[in-house]
Design an enzyme around this catalytic site. Sequence first.
Site, PDB file in Angstrom:
ATOM      1  N   GLU A 213       0.661  -1.098   0.024  1.00  0.00           N
ATOM      2  CA  GLU A 213       0.017  -0.150   0.244  1.00  0.00           C
ATOM      3  C   GLU A 213       0.740   1.294  -0.030  1.00  0.00           C
ATOM      4  OE1 GLU A 213      -3.935  -1.710   2.169  1.00  0.00           O
ATOM      5  OE2 GLU A 213      -2.404  -1.056   3.416  1.00  0.00           O
ATOM      6  N   GLU A 296      -7.136  -7.408  -0.262  1.00  0.00           N
ATOM      7  CA  GLU A 296      -7.540  -7.391   1.209  1.00  0.00           C
ATOM      8  C   GLU A 296      -9.052  -7.260   0.929  1.00  0.00           C
ATOM      9  OE1 GLU A 296      -4.973  -4.726   3.561  1.00  0.00           O
ATOM     10  OE2 GLU A 296      -3.224  -5.653   2.981  1.00  0.00           O
TER      11      GLU A 296
END
Length: 695
Positions: A213, A296
């Site tokens: 991320e 995710e």
Amino acid sequence: MARNRSSRNRTTFFFCTFLAIIALCAFVPVFAPLPSLSSHLPHDHSHSRHKKVTAQKFEIANDMFWKDGQPFQIIGGDLHYFRVLPEYWEDRLLKAKALGLNTIQTYVPWNLHEPKPGKLVFEGIADIVSFLKLCHKLGFLVMLRPGPYICAEWDLGGFPAWLLAIEPAIRLRSSDPAFLHLVEGWWAILLQKVAPLLYENGGPVIMVQIENEYGSYGNDKAYLHQLVTFARSHLGDDIILYTTDGGTRETLERGTISGDAVFSAVDFTTGDEPWPIFQLQKKFNAPGKSPPLSAEFYTGWLTHWGEKLAETDADFTAAALEKILARNGSAVLYMAHGGTNFGFYNGANTGGTESDYKPDLTSYDYDAPIRETGDVNNAKFKAIRSVIKKYSAKSLPSVPPNKEKAGYGPIDLQKKEFLFDILNRINSIGIVKSETPISMESVGQMFGFLLYVSEYAAKADGSVLSIPKVHDRAQVFISCSSEDNGGRPIFVGTMERWSNQTLGLPKIKCISNISLYVLVENMGRVNYGSYIFDRKGILSSVYLDGRILKGWKMLSFPYNNLNEVPKTNPVIAYSESIEKSARRKAKENVSKEPSFYAGHFSIDKENDIKDTFISFNGWGKGIAFVNEFNIGRYWPMRGPQCSLYVPAPVLKQGENVVVVLELESPSPKLVIHSVDQPDFTCQLTSQTSNEDQVN
């Protein structure tokens, strides 16, 4: 995992050899002694020596995943080997298989494997190779996330804390050459272990993630490209490398790598419409190279101390998953199974400022379908399994039973020693002196506690203490050596990172100078966001009545040698001295001074060894060890977690010893309880930490 958490959360002196050694012991049952290894030695970067199994191939084409020439839908889940005892890996994986998963995704925390420079740990709970081989044996594919930054609600996002002690300071998560040099050395070690386990080489690993991320943090493309170069040099050109970023244009622009060398995956809030985000994902992948993947898919959420336990609706979560799977999208459940932040490895978050500090619970249950204890008899497991069953290419195996639990009843504790009683036994070599306080990391201590000691002249009307920057929680004591009590430290109050209040020091008639003791607890380093450079200890000058107080001693003992057995073991010494009258004797001298307590409970038959929980209802704050294994932090005064999970492999037939370091408020009865159910119902405290000050 991570993202903007505020918008996404819906739902030592006493280090004195004693505690330090306890911490050193904490993982002894999990980490065996290792031969001497040297990190960052030259390595053969060639991957050609790994024999390829040409019949196996995992690739991306026509906006789909392909496994051995056949379309493949990833239905995966995160399960972190470092949050589960190795004895339970298979149990948790079999339950993931019964849930319908075909792929396991896991992070690799650098700090677990290299707790200090050149000290490598790949055994016990850190035996990643055995974990990957077990995944393979059970028929799982693996998506590996080696960082070097992982977030994961793990201390410092997986970075070793010793990186923070390097001078001049290095810039984490950047193309800083000094930082990249260390990453290259670490990956040279790690990825050589991974290479034989790639799918093309007959193993389970189909994809390897670059960073984590990054688009939510930075925009240093040179850094990302260098990580790709490192990965390719060890893993070859055929393995799929991927990034994961939040499903917005801004984060994808910052965190992805243009071209077809690296696949860009996305994550987003559960309940968001997935397909517009998957369409956006396409813009950041080469044509035909963008299979829709939520890397995710959040099944729950994390919980900080002082918050209500995070929970999400089972049917809502399952319905959101079906929106992805019904159109042949792929998803990885974060988490499939959360596990436990054993020891001192829990992470923390911040709000808008560095002082808005929020440490994570010891439990990492995450409200996942497979609970912290491995239990699957819950609505979320059933709802998600029902959805996956519709889209699975294979029939799902039967669901394994829950592990049995047992409550072994009350455990009487005996006070073994005040923490301050061992000051005189500290080796002076371990004392660091400085005009001003220095950080834990600079002292060479990475976890636990550090004691800062100075002195000042008594004043008729008392004094005011100010520490502008303390990470994370400090207990303040004073003593006068000329007093009748022999200079025993007196508790004054607590100073916390999140409140940053001054503290009034009481008036004391003292012929000599007054000794000032500041015991600082590292409650877990920030693992996400711009404040990730989270050094611990006293990080500013200390002011007494507005003037800088100088002349400090830092007393500590290293906590990070998790794979070494100490020469002496005070936990064993405590257990050997427990008397039948322990409870009666322990009731004496209950005070707010940090103290060690010990007790034991017996298990008569091997068949009676079950998972259990230690309830700390009525206690204050501290850490606990069972049979020398660090089961984590407790803080029922803050809540919501009241009990700590003790997996059966920690226990043994016969006598089991519990050692507790209680920092401030022991239960008057000095009893803890072994119970058969977790408890997250402790009331949140609204009292300020300074209510207990001596006025």
